[in-house]
Design a protein around this motif. Structure first.
Motif, short mmCIF file in Angstrom:
data_model
loop_
_atom_site.label_atom_id
_atom_site.label_comp_id
_atom_site.label_asym_id
_atom_site.label_seq_id
_atom_site.Cartn_x
_atom_site.Cartn_y
_atom_site.Cartn_z
N TYR A 99 14.24 2.40 6.10
CA TYR A 99 14.64 2.37 4.70
C TYR A 99 13.98 3.49 3.90
CZ TYR A 99 15.83 0.50 0.13
OH TYR A 99 16.33 0.35 -1.13
N PHE A 100 12.68 3.71 4.15
CA PHE A 100 11.94 4.73 3.41
C PHE A 100 11.90 6.08 4.13
CE2 PHE A 100 10.05 0.79 1.67
CZ PHE A 100 10.45 0.97 0.36
N ALA A 101 12.60 6.20 5.24
CA ALA A 101 12.70 7.44 6.02
C ALA A 101 11.33 7.95 6.46
CB ALA A 101 13.45 8.51 5.24
N VAL A 102 10.51 7.04 6.98
CA VAL A 102 9.22 7.41 7.57
C VAL A 102 9.17 6.82 8.97
CG1 VAL A 102 8.00 7.56 5.37
CG2 VAL A 102 8.03 5.41 6.60
N ASP A 103 8.23 7.28 9.74
CA ASP A 103 8.07 6.80 11.10
C ASP A 103 7.59 5.34 11.07
OD1 ASP A 103 7.84 6.71 13.84
OD2 ASP A 103 5.95 7.84 13.91
N PRO A 104 8.22 4.45 11.83
CA PRO A 104 7.78 3.05 11.85
C PRO A 104 6.33 2.89 12.30
CG PRO A 104 9.92 3.24 12.87
CD PRO A 104 9.46 4.63 12.60
N THR A 105 5.82 3.82 13.11
CA THR A 105 4.43 3.76 13.52
C THR A 105 3.50 3.90 12.32
OG1 THR A 105 5.06 4.72 15.63
CG2 THR A 105 2.72 4.73 15.09
N LEU A 106 3.87 4.75 11.38
CA LEU A 106 3.08 4.90 10.16
C LEU A 106 3.06 3.60 9.36
CD1 LEU A 106 1.52 6.80 8.24
CD2 LEU A 106 3.71 7.33 7.19
N VAL A 107 4.18 2.91 9.30
CA VAL A 107 4.24 1.63 8.60
C VAL A 107 3.35 0.61 9.30
CG1 VAL A 107 5.76 -0.24 7.85
CG2 VAL A 107 6.56 2.12 7.76
N ARG A 108 3.35 0.62 10.62
CA ARG A 108 2.50 -0.32 11.37
C ARG A 108 1.02 -0.02 11.12
NH1 ARG A 108 6.66 1.07 15.37
NH2 ARG A 108 8.09 -0.69 15.40
N VAL A 109 0.66 1.25 11.06
CA VAL A 109 -0.73 1.63 10.79
C VAL A 109 -1.13 1.19 9.38
CG1 VAL A 109 -2.27 3.61 10.45
CG2 VAL A 109 -0.79 3.51 12.45
N VAL A 110 -0.23 1.36 8.42
CA VAL A 110 -0.52 0.92 7.05
C VAL A 110 -0.72 -0.59 7.01
CG1 VAL A 110 0.48 0.70 4.73
CG2 VAL A 110 0.57 2.88 5.92
N PHE A 111 0.11 -1.34 7.74
CA PHE A 111 -0.08 -2.79 7.83
C PHE A 111 -1.46 -3.12 8.39
CE2 PHE A 111 4.56 -3.90 7.67
CZ PHE A 111 4.45 -4.86 6.68
N ALA A 112 -1.84 -2.46 9.47
CA ALA A 112 -3.11 -2.75 10.11
C ALA A 112 -4.29 -2.39 9.21
CB ALA A 112 -3.21 -2.00 11.44
N VAL A 113 -4.25 -1.22 8.60
CA VAL A 113 -5.36 -0.80 7.74
C VAL A 113 -5.46 -1.69 6.51
CG1 VAL A 113 -6.17 1.11 6.27
CG2 VAL A 113 -5.37 1.58 8.58
N SER A 114 -4.33 -2.00 5.91
CA SER A 114 -4.39 -2.88 4.74
C SER A 114 -4.86 -4.27 5.12
CB SER A 114 -3.03 -2.94 4.04
OG SER A 114 -2.07 -3.54 4.89
N GLY A 115 -4.54 -4.71 6.32
CA GLY A 115 -5.04 -6.00 6.78
C GLY A 115 -6.54 -5.99 6.96
N LEU A 116 -7.07 -4.88 7.48
CA LEU A 116 -8.52 -4.78 7.65
C LEU A 116 -9.23 -4.68 6.30
CD1 LEU A 116 -8.75 -2.31 10.67
CD2 LEU A 116 -9.32 -4.74 10.66
#
Length: 105
Positions: A33-50
């Motif tokens: 949807y935002f035209a970014v790599d899904p891996t980047l979204v997963r990293v953002v999820f992980a970092v924000s979770g930490l």
């Protein structure tokens, strides 16, 4: 007087894809949807979770529940007609022709 509107490209939809997913397809859907790599979204999820002590990870199951799954017959996003990069013609290499010999006498 006839008024015709030019055809509009299909609008983006926030959906969970069925083909390219790790767990439920939330990160892949957000990435498309935002035209970014899904891996980047997963990293953002992980970092924000930490950083939030796991509180931000509650957003994942909520989005899993709220985001509809993409239909199986839906075209891949971005649509091929829009996302196809211009093709560059490959140079053609002339193939050597086999030698011809005169008939033996």
């Amino acid at each position: 007087m006839t008024h015709t509107t030019p055809p509009r490209p299909p609008y983006k939809q926030l959906r969970r894809p069925v083909t390219d997913r790790m767990i439920a397809g939330v990160a892949s859907g957000l990435g498309r949807y935002f035209a970014v790599d899904p891996t980047l979204v997963r990293v953002v999820f992980a970092v924000s979770g930490l950083l939030t002590g796991g509180l931000a990870l509650l957003a994942y199951p909520i989005m899993w529940f709220l985001m509809p799954e993409e239909p199986a017959d839906a075209p891949a996003w971005p649509h091929p007609a829009q996302a196809a990069p211009p093709t560059v013609a490959q140079p053609t290499v002339a193939q050597p022709t086999p030698p011809t010999y005169p008939p033996a006498a």
